[in-house]
Scaffold this motif. Structure first.
Motif, PDB file in Angstrom:
ATOM      1  N   THR A   4      -2.894 -23.758  31.616  1.00 49.22           N
ATOM      2  CA  THR A   4      -2.483 -24.794  30.665  1.00 49.22           C
ATOM      3  C   THR A   4      -3.199 -26.116  30.964  1.00 49.22           C
ATOM      4  O   THR A   4      -2.933 -27.128  30.320  1.00 49.22           O
ATOM      5  CB  THR A   4      -0.944 -25.017  30.702  1.00 49.22           C
ATOM      6  N   ASN A   5      -4.098 -26.089  31.921  1.00 48.13           N
ATOM      7  CA  ASN A   5      -4.866 -27.296  32.239  1.00 48.13           C
ATOM      8  C   ASN A   5      -6.188 -27.253  31.442  1.00 48.13           C
ATOM      9  O   ASN A   5      -7.017 -26.365  31.676  1.00 48.13           O
ATOM     10  CB  ASN A   5      -5.130 -27.327  33.753  1.00 48.13           C
ATOM     11  N   PRO A   6      -6.403 -28.191  30.517  1.00 45.98           N
ATOM     12  CA  PRO A   6      -7.601 -28.124  29.663  1.00 45.98           C
ATOM     13  C   PRO A   6      -8.917 -28.146  30.441  1.00 45.98           C
ATOM     14  O   PRO A   6      -9.880 -27.487  30.041  1.00 45.98           O
ATOM     15  CB  PRO A   6      -7.482 -29.347  28.743  1.00 45.98           C
ATOM     16  N   SER A   7      -8.947 -28.869  31.575  1.00 45.64           N
ATOM     17  CA  SER A   7     -10.195 -28.903  32.365  1.00 45.64           C
ATOM     18  C   SER A   7     -10.484 -27.526  32.945  1.00 45.64           C
ATOM     19  O   SER A   7     -11.633 -27.072  32.970  1.00 45.64           O
ATOM     20  CB  SER A   7     -10.092 -29.900  33.520  1.00 45.64           C
ATOM     21  N   ARG A  10     -11.679 -25.303  30.070  1.00 46.56           N
ATOM     22  CA  ARG A  10     -13.057 -25.674  29.685  1.00 46.56           C
ATOM     23  C   ARG A  10     -14.055 -25.095  30.695  1.00 46.56           C
ATOM     24  O   ARG A  10     -15.051 -24.471  30.320  1.00 46.56           O
ATOM     25  CB  ARG A  10     -13.168 -27.205  29.614  1.00 46.56           C
ATOM     26  N   ASN A  27      -7.428 -21.429  19.284  1.00 44.28           N
ATOM     27  CA  ASN A  27      -6.884 -22.680  19.819  1.00 44.28           C
ATOM     28  C   ASN A  27      -5.843 -22.273  20.855  1.00 44.28           C
ATOM     29  O   ASN A  27      -4.792 -21.737  20.497  1.00 44.28           O
ATOM     30  CB  ASN A  27      -6.234 -23.511  18.711  1.00 44.28           C
ATOM     31  N   ILE A  30      -2.057 -25.305  25.727  1.00 41.88           N
ATOM     32  CA  ILE A  30      -2.298 -25.987  27.018  1.00 41.88           C
ATOM     33  C   ILE A  30      -1.086 -26.843  27.401  1.00 41.88           C
ATOM     34  O   ILE A  30      -1.226 -27.825  28.125  1.00 41.88           O
ATOM     35  CB  ILE A  30      -3.577 -26.871  26.965  1.00 41.88           C
ATOM     36  N   PHE A 187      -5.881 -26.414  22.879  1.00 42.64           N
ATOM     37  CA  PHE A 187      -7.284 -26.712  23.155  1.00 42.64           C
ATOM     38  C   PHE A 187      -8.158 -25.638  22.523  1.00 42.64           C
ATOM     39  O   PHE A 187      -7.924 -24.461  22.780  1.00 42.64           O
ATOM     40  CB  PHE A 187      -7.532 -26.762  24.670  1.00 42.64           C
ATOM     41  N   LYS A 189      -8.124 -28.977  19.955  1.00 40.43           N
ATOM     42  CA  LYS A 189      -7.039 -29.449  19.094  1.00 40.43           C
ATOM     43  C   LYS A 189      -7.283 -28.999  17.648  1.00 40.43           C
ATOM     44  O   LYS A 189      -8.340 -29.288  17.085  1.00 40.43           O
ATOM     45  CB  LYS A 189      -6.975 -30.980  19.163  1.00 40.43           C
TER      46      LYS A 189
END
Ligand code: SAM
Length: 284
Positions: A4-7, A10, A27, A30, A187, A189
């Motif tokens: 759930t951490n966007p970094s 990514r 999508n 996160i 993510f 969005k």
């Protein structure tokens, strides 16, 4: 690894050289709080079989696997399967299927399967119809859908807010609008907000008419929304009935032929479908 951490997400996607596809509704969730809500609303017990629609990189799948006896995760994107396998390594009771959910045979599932899915929005309507048609095999469906769809599913039948999917859902299930979910919880969005809805399938549908005819009558009534019921039903290719037969069925069902489909209650749709069934039978 926190999915759930966007970094983290990514970096993971970059490492696997995966560019997410908008056309597949990719999508990913996160927001850990929303994730917990989904799992809690889905009411999963340790002896449940859970089917997840669109597993993505396994964010929700992991949580489902922590609770259920068996998880079947369906994902169309072959590029995501190695990531899913990696993230579900500790949960051997999870089956990962690389498949289009619309092709999945729901009748192969154990009865009372619980469906959970953060749905790909481009095919929301066919997914919901498929689930509703398979109601006998399912216990419930907890789905994330576009906010407008959630409002439509839970609208009052007989009002302008309702449409065919409202009637279908409420004829076969208790429909609960649970909570709005902001577009910022995903993510990348998306452009729209979402909401969680739960369909608790009924042992007996809320109508007596033959199921296929009930579907046809509801579909035909909403297909030409601006027309009267008499016009909409007699022009429907699904029913293929002459105008006089439609008029007779409406009269026997005590429904004014000048009304519009969207004004009918579920009980009136049932009465009408039963009368149309009687007309069809006398023609055989
Ligand atoms: N479950 C993940 C989550 O909550 O973060 C992903 C949800 S994302 C909104 C929708 C997922 O459905 C994507 O992973 C997408 O690739 C997948 N998908 C799209 N079309 C599909 C289809 N026809 N059958 C199965 N999966 C599909």
């Amino acid at each position: 690894m926190s999915l759930t951490n966007p970094s983290v997400v990514r970096a993971l996607l970059a490492r696997h050289k995966i560019r997410l596809r908008k056309r597949w509704g990719q999508n990913f969730l996160i927001d850990a709080h929303v994730l917990e809500k989904i799992v809690s609303f889905a009411q999963i017990n340790s002896d449940d079989t859970v089917l997840e629609i669109g597993a993505g990189i396994g964010t929700l799948t992991q949580k489902l696997a922590e609770r259920a006896a068996r998880v079947i995760a369906v994902e169309i994107d072959a590029r995501l399967i190695p990531l899913l396998r990696e993230h579900l390594r500790a949960h051997s009771h999870t089956e990962i299927l690389c498949q289009d959910f619309l092709e999945f045979d729901l009748k192969s599932l154990p009865s009372q399967t619980k469906v959970v899915g953060n749905l790909p929005y481009y095919i929301t309507a066919p997914i919901l119809e498929k689930l509703i048609e398979a109601h006998k095999h399912l216990h419930s469906a907890l789905v994330m859908v576009q906010l407008e769809v959630a409002e439509k599913l839970s609208a009052l039948v007989g009002t302008r807010d309702a449409s065919a999917i409202t009637v279908f859902a409420q004829a076969f299930a208790d429909v609960e609008y649970l909570t709005k979910v902001s577009k910022h919880c995903f993510f990348p969005k998306p452009e729209v907000d979402s909401a969680l809805v739960r369909l608790g399938f009924l042992r007996q549908p809320r109508f007596q008419a033959p199921e296929d005819l009930f579907f046809k009558v509801v579909r035909a009534s909403f297909n030409l929304r601006r027309k009267t019921l008499l016009q909409a039903l007699s022009q429907s290719p699904w029913l293929a009935l002459p105008r006089d037969s439609v008029r007779a069925a409406l009269e026997k069902a005590a429904i004014d032929p000048q009304r519009r489909g969207e004004t009918l209650s579920l009980e009136e749709f049932d009465r009408l479908a039963q009368q149309i069934d009687a007309v069809v039978r006398t023609k055989l």
